[in-house]
Design a protein around this motif. Sequence first.
Motif, PDB file in Angstrom:
ATOM      1  N   ARG A  66      54.081  77.540 -54.093  1.00 54.17           N
ATOM      2  CA  ARG A  66      54.016  76.262 -53.368  1.00 54.17           C
ATOM      3  C   ARG A  66      53.946  75.093 -54.352  1.00 54.17           C
ATOM      4  O   ARG A  66      54.663  74.100 -54.209  1.00 54.17           O
ATOM      5  N   ALA A  67      53.081  75.204 -55.362  1.00 49.08           N
ATOM      6  CA  ALA A  67      52.941  74.143 -56.356  1.00 49.08           C
ATOM      7  C   ALA A  67      54.251  73.935 -57.109  1.00 49.08           C
ATOM      8  O   ALA A  67      54.682  72.793 -57.321  1.00 49.08           O
ATOM      9  N   MET A  68      54.902  75.003 -57.490  1.00 49.23           N
ATOM     10  CA  MET A  68      56.165  74.887 -58.218  1.00 49.23           C
ATOM     11  C   MET A  68      57.247  74.247 -57.356  1.00 49.23           C
ATOM     12  O   MET A  68      58.041  73.444 -57.849  1.00 49.23           O
ATOM     13  N   ASN A  69      57.280  74.581 -56.079  1.00 47.12           N
ATOM     14  CA  ASN A  69      58.256  73.953 -55.179  1.00 47.12           C
ATOM     15  C   ASN A  69      58.001  72.455 -55.048  1.00 47.12           C
ATOM     16  O   ASN A  69      58.939  71.653 -55.048  1.00 47.12           O
ATOM     17  N   LEU A  70      56.737  72.069 -54.929  1.00 48.58           N
ATOM     18  CA  LEU A  70      56.399  70.645 -54.828  1.00 48.58           C
ATOM     19  C   LEU A  70      56.766  69.890 -56.106  1.00 48.58           C
ATOM     20  O   LEU A  70      57.286  68.780 -56.055  1.00 48.58           O
ATOM     21  N   ILE A  71      56.495  70.496 -57.241  1.00 48.68           N
ATOM     22  CA  ILE A  71      56.836  69.864 -58.510  1.00 48.68           C
ATOM     23  C   ILE A  71      58.351  69.733 -58.639  1.00 48.68           C
ATOM     24  O   ILE A  71      58.858  68.691 -59.061  1.00 48.68           O
ATOM     25  N   GLU A  72      59.070  70.755 -58.256  1.00 44.72           N
ATOM     26  CA  GLU A  72      60.535  70.702 -58.309  1.00 44.72           C
ATOM     27  C   GLU A  72      61.074  69.611 -57.386  1.00 44.72           C
ATOM     28  O   GLU A  72      61.970  68.856 -57.767  1.00 44.72           O
ATOM     29  N   GLU A  73      60.521  69.491 -56.182  1.00 41.91           N
ATOM     30  CA  GLU A  73      60.959  68.464 -55.237  1.00 41.91           C
ATOM     31  C   GLU A  73      60.734  67.056 -55.783  1.00 41.91           C
ATOM     32  O   GLU A  73      61.502  66.145 -55.501  1.00 41.91           O
ATOM     33  N   ARG A  74      59.675  66.885 -56.565  1.00 40.46           N
ATOM     34  CA  ARG A  74      59.303  65.558 -57.068  1.00 40.46           C
ATOM     35  C   ARG A  74      59.608  65.385 -58.553  1.00 40.46           C
ATOM     36  O   ARG A  74      59.128  64.460 -59.192  1.00 40.46           O
ATOM     37  N   ARG A  75      60.413  66.261 -59.073  1.00 40.34           N
ATOM     38  CA  ARG A  75      60.676  66.267 -60.514  1.00 40.34           C
ATOM     39  C   ARG A  75      61.214  64.920 -61.010  1.00 40.34           C
ATOM     40  O   ARG A  75      60.792  64.430 -62.053  1.00 40.34           O
ATOM     41  N   TYR A  76      62.144  64.334 -60.296  1.00 40.17           N
ATOM     42  CA  TYR A  76      62.736  63.075 -60.750  1.00 40.17           C
ATOM     43  C   TYR A  76      61.661  61.987 -60.898  1.00 40.17           C
ATOM     44  O   TYR A  76      61.626  61.280 -61.900  1.00 40.17           O
ATOM     45  N   VAL A  77      60.785  61.901 -59.931  1.00 36.61           N
ATOM     46  CA  VAL A  77      59.707  60.899 -59.973  1.00 36.61           C
ATOM     47  C   VAL A  77      58.740  61.237 -61.113  1.00 36.61           C
ATOM     48  O   VAL A  77      58.316  60.343 -61.847  1.00 36.61           O
ATOM     49  N   LEU A  78      58.408  62.500 -61.253  1.00 41.23           N
ATOM     50  CA  LEU A  78      57.515  62.897 -62.338  1.00 41.23           C
ATOM     51  C   LEU A  78      58.126  62.563 -63.697  1.00 41.23           C
ATOM     52  O   LEU A  78      57.431  62.064 -64.593  1.00 41.23           O
ATOM     53  N   GLU A  79      59.400  62.839 -63.863  1.00 36.88           N
ATOM     54  CA  GLU A  79      60.070  62.513 -65.117  1.00 36.88           C
ATOM     55  C   GLU A  79      60.065  61.006 -65.361  1.00 36.88           C
ATOM     56  O   GLU A  79      59.934  60.561 -66.500  1.00 36.88           O
TER      57      GLU A  79
ATOM     58  N   ILE B  66      50.207  60.936 -67.934  1.00 35.04           N
ATOM     59  CA  ILE B  66      49.563  62.149 -68.449  1.00 35.04           C
ATOM     60  C   ILE B  66      49.787  63.307 -67.496  1.00 35.04           C
ATOM     61  O   ILE B  66      50.197  64.407 -67.902  1.00 35.04           O
ATOM     62  N   ILE B  67      49.517  63.100 -66.225  1.00 35.35           N
ATOM     63  CA  ILE B  67      49.655  64.168 -65.232  1.00 35.35           C
ATOM     64  C   ILE B  67      51.106  64.614 -65.131  1.00 35.35           C
ATOM     65  O   ILE B  67      51.395  65.819 -65.112  1.00 35.35           O
ATOM     66  N   ALA B  68      52.034  63.676 -65.090  1.00 40.52           N
ATOM     67  CA  ALA B  68      53.451  64.021 -64.987  1.00 40.52           C
ATOM     68  C   ALA B  68      53.894  64.863 -66.176  1.00 40.52           C
ATOM     69  O   ALA B  68      54.577  65.879 -66.007  1.00 40.52           O
ATOM     70  N   GLU B  69      53.500  64.475 -67.382  1.00 40.99           N
ATOM     71  CA  GLU B  69      53.876  65.238 -68.579  1.00 40.99           C
ATOM     72  C   GLU B  69      53.338  66.656 -68.521  1.00 40.99           C
ATOM     73  O   GLU B  69      54.054  67.613 -68.806  1.00 40.99           O
ATOM     74  N   VAL B  70      52.069  66.785 -68.159  1.00 42.54           N
ATOM     75  CA  VAL B  70      51.456  68.117 -68.104  1.00 42.54           C
ATOM     76  C   VAL B  70      52.120  68.976 -67.033  1.00 42.54           C
ATOM     77  O   VAL B  70      52.441  70.147 -67.271  1.00 42.54           O
ATOM     78  N   LEU B  71      52.351  68.410 -65.860  1.00 43.01           N
ATOM     79  CA  LEU B  71      52.946  69.198 -64.774  1.00 43.01           C
ATOM     80  C   LEU B  71      54.374  69.629 -65.103  1.00 43.01           C
ATOM     81  O   LEU B  71      54.757  70.772 -64.812  1.00 43.01           O
ATOM     82  N   ILE B  72      55.151  68.751 -65.708  1.00 40.99           N
ATOM     83  CA  ILE B  72      56.514  69.126 -66.083  1.00 40.99           C
ATOM     84  C   ILE B  72      56.488  70.255 -67.107  1.00 40.99           C
ATOM     85  O   ILE B  72      57.227  71.237 -66.998  1.00 40.99           O
ATOM     86  N   THR B  73      55.618  70.132 -68.106  1.00 37.08           N
ATOM     87  CA  THR B  73      55.502  71.174 -69.130  1.00 37.08           C
ATOM     88  C   THR B  73      55.068  72.496 -68.519  1.00 37.08           C
ATOM     89  O   THR B  73      55.645  73.547 -68.811  1.00 37.08           O
ATOM     90  N   ARG B  74      54.048  72.437 -67.651  1.00 36.22           N
ATOM     91  CA  ARG B  74      53.571  73.666 -66.992  1.00 36.22           C
ATOM     92  C   ARG B  74      54.656  74.282 -66.131  1.00 36.22           C
ATOM     93  O   ARG B  74      54.840  75.498 -66.120  1.00 36.22           O
ATOM     94  N   PHE B  75      55.386  73.430 -65.388  1.00 39.09           N
ATOM     95  CA  PHE B  75      56.444  73.921 -64.512  1.00 39.09           C
ATOM     96  C   PHE B  75      57.527  74.616 -65.334  1.00 39.09           C
ATOM     97  O   PHE B  75      57.958  75.714 -65.000  1.00 39.09           O
ATOM     98  N   ASP B  76      57.963  73.977 -66.403  1.00 38.23           N
ATOM     99  CA  ASP B  76      59.027  74.550 -67.230  1.00 38.23           C
ATOM    100  C   ASP B  76      58.588  75.875 -67.848  1.00 38.23           C
ATOM    101  O   ASP B  76      59.359  76.837 -67.886  1.00 38.23           O
ATOM    102  N   ARG B  77      57.351  75.942 -68.313  1.00 39.13           N
ATOM    103  CA  ARG B  77      56.831  77.181 -68.888  1.00 39.13           C
ATOM    104  C   ARG B  77      56.742  78.273 -67.823  1.00 39.13           C
ATOM    105  O   ARG B  77      57.138  79.409 -68.048  1.00 39.13           O
ATOM    106  N   ALA B  78      56.225  77.914 -66.651  1.00 40.13           N
ATOM    107  CA  ALA B  78      56.090  78.903 -65.565  1.00 40.13           C
ATOM    108  C   ALA B  78      57.455  79.401 -65.111  1.00 40.13           C
ATOM    109  O   ALA B  78      57.618  80.587 -64.815  1.00 40.13           O
ATOM    110  N   LYS B  79      58.443  78.507 -65.046  1.00 37.30           N
ATOM    111  CA  LYS B  79      59.796  78.900 -64.652  1.00 37.30           C
ATOM    112  C   LYS B  79      60.365  79.914 -65.643  1.00 37.30           C
ATOM    113  O   LYS B  79      60.997  80.885 -65.254  1.00 37.30           O
ATOM    114  N   ALA B  80      60.137  79.661 -66.931  1.00 39.31           N
ATOM    115  CA  ALA B  80      60.660  80.539 -67.970  1.00 39.31           C
ATOM    116  C   ALA B  80      59.998  81.915 -67.937  1.00 39.31           C
ATOM    117  O   ALA B  80      60.622  82.915 -68.284  1.00 39.31           O
ATOM    118  N   GLU B  81      58.739  81.959 -67.501  1.00 36.63           N
ATOM    119  CA  GLU B  81      57.988  83.216 -67.484  1.00 36.63           C
ATOM    120  C   GLU B  81      57.951  83.858 -66.105  1.00 36.63           C
ATOM    121  O   GLU B  81      57.244  84.832 -65.892  1.00 36.63           O
TER     122      GLU B  81
END
Length: 89
Positions: free
Chosen positions: A70-83, A43-58
Amino acid sequence: RTNLARAAEGKAFDAGYAASLGPDAMPLLLDALPTLKPEDQRIIAEVLITRFDRAKAEEDWRTWNWSRSRAMNLIEERRYVLESWAGLH
Protein backbone atom coordinates in the motif's frame (compact mmCIF):
# COMPACT_ATOMS: atom_id res chain seq x y z
CA ARG A 1 -0.16 11.15 14.23
CA THR A 2 1.56 12.59 17.25
CA ASN A 3 4.50 13.96 15.25
CA LEU A 4 2.21 15.43 12.60
CA ALA A 5 0.06 17.05 15.29
CA ARG A 6 3.20 18.62 16.76
CA ALA A 7 4.16 19.97 13.34
CA ALA A 8 0.66 21.43 12.88
CA GLU A 9 1.03 23.21 16.23
CA GLY A 10 4.36 24.69 15.14
CA LYS A 11 6.34 22.53 17.56
CA ALA A 12 9.54 20.64 16.78
CA PHE A 13 9.14 18.08 14.01
CA ASP A 14 11.81 15.57 13.03
CA ALA A 15 11.22 14.96 9.32
CA GLY A 16 14.00 12.36 9.10
CA TYR A 17 12.44 10.34 11.89
CA ALA A 18 8.96 10.66 10.41
CA ALA A 19 10.21 9.43 7.04
CA SER A 20 11.90 6.45 8.71
CA LEU A 21 8.66 5.13 10.21
CA GLY A 22 7.16 1.94 8.88
CA PRO A 23 4.79 1.57 5.96
CA ASP A 24 1.68 1.91 8.14
CA ALA A 25 2.64 5.55 8.75
CA MET A 26 3.07 6.41 5.06
CA PRO A 27 -0.58 7.19 4.18
CA LEU A 28 -0.82 9.77 6.99
CA LEU A 29 2.60 11.19 6.25
CA LEU A 30 1.92 11.53 2.52
CA ASP A 31 -1.43 13.20 3.19
CA ALA A 32 0.20 15.68 5.59
CA LEU A 33 3.16 16.56 3.35
CA PRO A 34 1.51 19.63 1.74
CA THR A 35 1.02 21.16 5.20
CA LEU A 36 4.65 20.78 6.29
CA LYS A 37 7.49 23.27 5.96
CA PRO A 38 9.34 23.12 2.62
CA GLU A 39 12.53 21.82 4.26
CA ASP A 40 10.58 19.00 5.94
CA GLN A 41 8.87 18.22 2.63
CA ARG A 42 12.26 17.97 0.93
CA ILE A 43 13.73 15.66 3.59
CA ILE A 44 10.71 13.35 3.62
CA ALA A 45 10.45 13.27 -0.17
CA GLU A 46 14.13 12.36 -0.55
CA VAL A 47 13.93 9.59 2.02
CA LEU A 48 10.71 8.13 0.61
CA ILE A 49 12.00 8.12 -2.96
CA THR A 50 15.23 6.42 -1.86
CA ARG A 51 13.33 3.85 0.22
CA PHE A 52 10.88 3.22 -2.62
CA ASP A 53 13.64 2.70 -5.18
CA ARG A 54 15.53 0.35 -2.86
CA ALA A 55 12.39 -1.62 -2.00
CA LYS A 56 11.47 -1.90 -5.70
CA ALA A 57 14.92 -3.28 -6.49
CA GLU A 58 14.69 -5.84 -3.68
CA GLU A 59 11.05 -6.76 -4.32
CA ASP A 60 10.31 -10.44 -3.85
CA TRP A 61 6.94 -12.14 -3.52
CA ARG A 62 8.19 -14.00 -0.44
CA THR A 63 8.59 -10.75 1.51
CA TRP A 64 5.34 -9.14 0.32
CA ASN A 65 3.01 -7.62 2.89
CA TRP A 66 -0.09 -5.46 2.56
CA SER A 67 1.19 -2.38 4.42
CA ARG A 68 4.39 -2.16 2.40
CA SER A 69 2.50 -2.75 -0.85
CA ARG A 70 0.00 0.00 0.00
CA ALA A 71 2.78 2.44 0.94
CA MET A 72 4.70 1.69 -2.25
CA ASN A 73 1.59 2.23 -4.37
CA LEU A 74 0.93 5.59 -2.69
CA ILE A 75 4.53 6.68 -3.20
CA GLU A 76 4.40 5.62 -6.84
CA GLU A 77 1.14 7.54 -7.37
CA ARG A 78 2.69 10.69 -5.88
CA ARG A 79 6.19 10.23 -7.24
CA TYR A 80 6.13 13.31 -9.47
CA VAL A 81 5.16 15.57 -6.56
CA LEU A 82 7.70 13.92 -4.28
CA GLU A 83 10.43 14.42 -6.87
CA SER A 84 9.38 18.04 -7.13
CA TRP A 85 9.67 18.54 -3.36
CA ALA A 86 13.02 16.72 -3.40
CA GLY A 87 14.27 19.17 -6.01
CA LEU A 88 14.52 16.59 -8.79
CA HIS A 89 12.33 18.62 -11.21
